[in-house]
Design a protein around this motif. Structure first.
Motif, short mmCIF file in Angstrom:
data_model
loop_
_atom_site.label_atom_id
_atom_site.label_comp_id
_atom_site.label_asym_id
_atom_site.label_seq_id
_atom_site.Cartn_x
_atom_site.Cartn_y
_atom_site.Cartn_z
N ILE A 5 45.01 19.61 -0.74
CA ILE A 5 46.00 18.88 0.03
C ILE A 5 45.87 19.22 1.50
O ILE A 5 45.82 20.40 1.86
CB ILE A 5 47.43 19.25 -0.44
N ILE A 7 47.97 18.84 4.93
CA ILE A 7 49.27 18.50 5.51
C ILE A 7 49.06 18.51 7.02
O ILE A 7 48.62 19.51 7.57
CB ILE A 7 50.35 19.52 5.11
N SER A 69 44.59 14.84 -1.60
CA SER A 69 45.88 14.38 -1.09
C SER A 69 45.99 14.63 0.40
O SER A 69 45.40 15.58 0.92
CB SER A 69 47.04 15.09 -1.78
N ILE A 71 49.21 14.55 3.39
CA ILE A 71 50.56 14.28 3.89
C ILE A 71 50.39 14.04 5.38
O ILE A 71 50.08 14.97 6.13
CB ILE A 71 51.52 15.45 3.61
N THR A 90 45.84 10.65 -3.02
CA THR A 90 47.23 10.27 -2.76
C THR A 90 47.54 10.57 -1.30
O THR A 90 47.23 11.65 -0.81
CB THR A 90 48.19 11.10 -3.65
N ILE A 92 50.75 10.58 1.42
CA ILE A 92 52.17 10.46 1.73
C ILE A 92 52.24 10.15 3.22
O ILE A 92 51.79 10.94 4.05
CB ILE A 92 52.94 11.77 1.42
N TYR A 136 55.50 14.52 -1.86
CA TYR A 136 54.19 14.88 -2.41
C TYR A 136 54.31 15.32 -3.87
O TYR A 136 53.52 14.91 -4.72
CB TYR A 136 53.51 15.97 -1.58
N SER A 140 52.33 13.19 -6.65
CA SER A 140 51.14 13.82 -7.22
C SER A 140 51.36 14.42 -8.61
O SER A 140 50.42 14.53 -9.38
CB SER A 140 50.65 14.94 -6.30
#
Length: 179
Positions: A5, A7, A69, A71, A90, A92, A136, A140
């Protein structure tokens, strides 16, 4: 299972704290974890970011080639990291600050009005990082929300900020509900 992930957002949006809490939640849930924050001049208004890897197996490196992912708290972050994501990733998206759609058709985007939710539902505009983290978790399915809530509460207690636990719980739930 391995999830990576990113961020990312402006310095001051709490991306480093969100990553730290996600990493702690992963450890609390029995996963192998790495957390790689990006410190430097970008924390003064540029794009700050961190990478978290959650895995059932040992993590060989905190550096990732294709994240699963993202964010994205602001448009520069989306522009920078969207092209680097794995197919099926994914994203966000903070719709409050990003008015363009995700360009890739091979990823799943969840658009959340983080700034409005922070102001209206939570009562604090600084809670957008916890709203993003809650979104998230929902999008997820990486961790149970309660594990993240517990990790956040532990982090707040550890840093002497107990008074923010209830607000951050509401923010995590609001983000989860909005995704």
């Amino acid at each position: 299972m391995e999830r990576s992930i990113i961020i990312a957002g402006f310095g001051g949006q709490g991306v480093i704290l969100a990553g730290k809490i996600l990493a702690q939640a992963g450890m609390d849930h029995g996963l192998e974890v790495t957390w790689l924050p990006s410190y430097g001049p970008e924390m003064r208004g540029g794009t700050a970011n961190c990478t978290v890897v959650l895995s059932d197996d040992l993590v060989g490196s905190p550096i990732i080639d294709e994240a699963t992912s993202l964010i994205a708290m602001n448009l520069p972050s989306l522009d920078k990291f969207e092209p680097t994501l794995a197919s099926g990733a994914t994203i966000i998206v903070n719709r409050s600050l990003i008015d363009t759609p995700v360009h890739r058709s091979d990823v799943k985007a969840s658009y959340v009005d983080m700034n409005e939710i922070a102001r209206e539902a939570v009562g604090n505009p600084r809670a957008i990082n916890m709203i993003a983290l809650g979104a998230y978790v929902k999008a997820s399915g990486a961790l149970p929300l309660q594990v993240v809530v517990d990790a956040m509460a532990h982090s707040m207690r550890e840093s002497g900020k107990e008074k923010f636990i209830e607000m951050n719980e509401r923010a995590l739930q609001a983000g989860y509900d909005a995704a």
